[in-house]
Motif scaffolding. Structure first.
Motif, PDB file in Angstrom:
ATOM      1  N   CYS A 156      16.995  47.953  36.904  1.00  0.00           N
ATOM      2  CA  CYS A 156      17.722  47.869  38.174  1.00  0.00           C
ATOM      3  C   CYS A 156      18.879  46.884  38.078  1.00  0.00           C
ATOM      4  O   CYS A 156      19.995  47.175  38.514  1.00  0.00           O
ATOM      5  CB  CYS A 156      16.753  47.463  39.290  1.00  0.00           C
ATOM      6  SG  CYS A 156      17.526  47.284  40.915  1.00  0.00           S
ATOM      7  N   ASN A 157      18.637  45.723  37.496  1.00  0.00           N
ATOM      8  CA  ASN A 157      19.695  44.713  37.405  1.00  0.00           C
ATOM      9  C   ASN A 157      20.825  45.166  36.492  1.00  0.00           C
ATOM     10  O   ASN A 157      22.004  44.934  36.778  1.00  0.00           O
ATOM     11  CB  ASN A 157      19.113  43.390  36.905  1.00  0.00           C
ATOM     12  CG  ASN A 157      18.136  42.782  37.884  1.00  0.00           C
ATOM     13  OD1 ASN A 157      18.242  43.000  39.094  1.00  0.00           O
ATOM     14  ND2 ASN A 157      17.172  42.032  37.387  1.00  0.00           N
ATOM     15  N   GLU A 158      20.494  45.819  35.374  1.00  0.00           N
ATOM     16  CA  GLU A 158      21.531  46.251  34.436  1.00  0.00           C
ATOM     17  C   GLU A 158      22.436  47.311  35.046  1.00  0.00           C
ATOM     18  O   GLU A 158      23.653  47.301  34.839  1.00  0.00           O
ATOM     19  CB  GLU A 158      20.877  46.779  33.159  1.00  0.00           C
ATOM     20  CG  GLU A 158      20.209  45.699  32.323  1.00  0.00           C
ATOM     21  CD  GLU A 158      19.458  46.274  31.141  1.00  0.00           C
ATOM     22  OE1 GLU A 158      19.163  45.515  30.200  1.00  0.00           O
ATOM     23  OE2 GLU A 158      19.158  47.492  31.160  1.00  0.00           O
ATOM     24  N   GLU A 161      24.544  45.710  38.004  1.00  0.00           N
ATOM     25  CA  GLU A 161      25.535  44.730  37.562  1.00  0.00           C
ATOM     26  C   GLU A 161      26.595  45.338  36.648  1.00  0.00           C
ATOM     27  O   GLU A 161      27.396  44.606  36.062  1.00  0.00           O
ATOM     28  CB  GLU A 161      24.839  43.580  36.831  1.00  0.00           C
ATOM     29  CG  GLU A 161      23.943  42.740  37.734  1.00  0.00           C
ATOM     30  CD  GLU A 161      23.204  41.667  36.967  1.00  0.00           C
ATOM     31  OE1 GLU A 161      23.384  41.620  35.717  1.00  0.00           O
ATOM     32  OE2 GLU A 161      22.454  40.890  37.582  1.00  0.00           O
ATOM     33  N   ASN A 262      11.610  46.488  43.501  1.00  0.00           N
ATOM     34  CA  ASN A 262      12.823  45.670  43.525  1.00  0.00           C
ATOM     35  C   ASN A 262      13.583  45.751  44.844  1.00  0.00           C
ATOM     36  O   ASN A 262      14.571  45.048  45.018  1.00  0.00           O
ATOM     37  CB  ASN A 262      13.763  46.097  42.392  1.00  0.00           C
ATOM     38  CG  ASN A 262      13.155  45.876  41.021  1.00  0.00           C
ATOM     39  OD1 ASN A 262      12.436  44.913  40.814  1.00  0.00           O
ATOM     40  ND2 ASN A 262      13.430  46.777  40.094  1.00  0.00           N
TER      41      ASN A 262
END
Length: 595
Positions: A156-158, A161, A262
């Motif tokens: 999710c973060n990759e 971002e 998340n």
């Protein structure tokens, strides 16, 4: 180096036959090449070791079987190249002009650009083939498994971002050849690419990488999310999958299902800080029902209309954390006086400032002679939080909950789940009550659920963690609906000055039916009427009857500062209030003798 001069009278036929292998090759030995370990290359005397273009060869010791040196000799009539082997020398005439240019560039300048430019004109296929090997090597390195590319991010973060600048910096370092070639397709001058053209270049590279390796699909996930969020059907998304622009809808659903934990991670952190009494931003929960009916193409006893009842919840982070003040003791209605609920003089002054600001924006936007104030007159009413309200609001969607708003038991279960997850609760009491913003119907449902659980044992079961309120947009719509009931009637079409008369005069055909179905149309109609009234009163203040009549500005008005100009406009509007609306009237406070 050995230079050989060939005259015009030299018989070249034998040399040509020798090159073709038809004459026996003359064996020639050179003592300086008999050593098996090193090759000594003589250099012309006029060049020093530091400046000669082949000075780097003086310190090298290549094997005997390698090429020692090639030298292109150009005369007026012929050019040939001599290659020295350990066993002898071989000479060949250069007939191709491109090869002559290459040999001359090697000997004279050693410039690689000259060699490449010469090969492009005559040997473009060979150049393209060589460039394709370089591109293939770069692509294989960046697309291999676990290469660390930003396009291989699956968490999710990759994915969230990801940015174009990050991708560009990666290609500049790891795949410069690919970036240069695609940039040359988009623009003749790659260094002058604009932001839009640069995105086109990067998008083309991403599609190519995705075709080579399915793991390079970060941008495809983002595109599929945008399409699904915009209401694109699965069939349309599947069409884009075939050209490499998106991933399959089922792949996206699986990915989003793995991100369920998340969704509320940021709100959970804020809740823990809030619950522990730490300083930080607070948040509110905004929710409303989401209903949908799926009607079958052919209605049968087995294929009926499917009704889906869900509840959408979004957490909104507060931009301002006000200081909580303990309110004074509430008086009973029997002990309240007039001063407790009638606006005071200070409240009236604040109200007049706000109305002056609203009327000022109306006359500046609609009177042509006041266009000079359009850039200096404030667009927002100044207050102590003016510097904070311009920030972007952080919103966190918490997903859809299975809840039918018409059933009281479902609403109670929903409030219990939300209280357990997102409301600060410790020591059998709520730290601070959370706000749940809803519309009128949802507000009524929440209050009914709280009344049904009023006899529970603890605050958690009594659902005291929520203070339900109506959202501002719904409140404004309710207020406009009340105004329309008093002033808007279809029977007043022939009465000049009524709202329906101006509706026909302005040809506002979208103002019809109920306010809740045409809120924006009704709002613009009443805004237009209000702006016209403000402009008429403003011109009447100067005894003007037409928009074309010049407004009498003070002398040397153009030389005044912007603040002084704004003060002049506000003073005229305040006189409008005094002479027009409050003329020969006294407020209740003044009649009662209150200060």
């Amino acid at each position: 180096l050995q230079y050989e001069a060939i005259d015009q009278s030299t018989d070249l036929s034998n040399i040509d036959l020798w090159q073709r292998g038809r004459l026996p090759k003359q064996e020639t030995t050179y003592p300086e090449f008999e050593t098996p370990t090193s090759i000594i290359v003589p250099v012309k005397k006029k060049h020093s070791h530091a400046t000669h273009p082949f000075s780097c060869l003086l310190s090298t010791t290549p094997p005997v079987n390698e090429l020692c040196l090639c030298k292109a000799l150009h005369r007026k009539s012929h050019r040939h190249i001599s290659i020295y082997y350990p066993s002898g020398k071989r000479t060949k005439f250069i007939k191709n002009e491109t090869f002559r240019t290459v040999c001359r560039a090697i000997v004279d300048t050693g410039n690689a650009d000259t060699i490449i430019n010469a090969l492009i004109t005559d040997q473009s296929d060979a150049v393209i083939k060589g460039a394709s090997k370089i591109i293939s090597k770069e692509a294989s390195q960046i697309c291999k498994k676990k290469s660390g590319s930003c396009l291989q991010g699956s968490s999710c973060n990759e994915i969230m971002e990801f940015s174009w600048n990050k991708l560009k910096n990666e290609l500049v370092i790891r795949a410069p050849g690919i970036l240069k070639i695609i940039s040359a397709i988009v623009s003749d001058i790659p260094s002058s690419l604009t932001d839009n053209r640069l995105r086109h270049v990067l998008q083309s590279a991403v599609i190519a990488f995705h075709g080579r390796s399915r793991e390079m699909s970060t941008l495809q996930y983002i595109v599929c999310m945008i399409q699904a969020h915009g209401g694109c059907t699965n069939r349309d998304i599947e069409r884009l999958v075939k050209i490499g622009l998106s991933v399959h809808p089922s792949t996206l659903r699986s990915k989003l299902a793995s991100w369920q934990e998340n969704l509320d991670s940021a709100i959970t952190e804020l809740k823990e800080k809030w619950q522990n009494g730490e300083s930080g931003p607070k948040y509110q929960l905004v929710g409303d029902n989401w209903d949908k009916n799926i009607v079958p193409s052919y209605r049968t006893t087995q294929q009926k209309t499917v009704s889906i009842h869900l509840f959408n919840v979004i957490a909104v982070e507060d931009r301002i954390t006000p200081i909580i003040e303990i309110p004074p003791e509430i008086k009973s209605p029997d002990h309240m006086t007039t001063e407790d609920f009638i606006p005071s003089i200070q409240d009236q002054l604040l109200l007049r400032k706000e109305l002056t600001f609203i009327i000022g924006n109306a006359v500046v936007a609609n009177l042509p002679q006041l266009n000079m104030f359009s850039k200096i007159y404030p667009k927002h009413f100044p207050h102590k939080y003016s510097d904070v309200v311009g920030r972007r609001t952080n919103q966190y969607p918490l997903g859809l909950f299975d809840c039918n708003e018409t059933k009281n038991t479902d609403v109670i279960r929903l409030l219990q789940d939300l209280s357990k997850k997102y409301v600060p609760y410790s020591d059998e009491k709520f730290t601070i009550s959370d706000f749940h913003c809803r519309d009128r119907l949802t507000d009524e449902r929440v209050q009914s659920a709280q009344e049904a659980m009023a006899n529970a044992d603890n605050p958690f079961d009594r659902l005291e963690g929520f203070i339900s309120k109506v959202e501002d947009w719904h409140r404004l719509m309710n207020f406009l609906e009340a105004i329309c009931k008093l002033t808007f009637s279809t029977s007043s079409a022939q009465d000049r000055g009524t709202a329906y008369y101006y509706r026909n005069l302005l040809n506002a055909r979208n103002v019809k039916h109920e306010v809740k179905n045409s809120y924006r149309a009704y709002k613009h109609l009443y805004y237009t009427i209000f702006d016209a009234i403000c402009c008429i009163f403003f011109l009447k203040q100067f005894n003007l009857t037409s928009y074309e009549d010049p407004i009498p500005f003070p002398p040397k008005f153009a030389e005044l500062k912007n603040v002084e100009k704004i003060e002049w406009v506000n003073s005229v509007i305040e006189m409008l209030w005094t002479n027009g609306f409050l003329k020969k009237q006294r407020t209740l406070y003044k009649r009662l003798g209150m200060s």
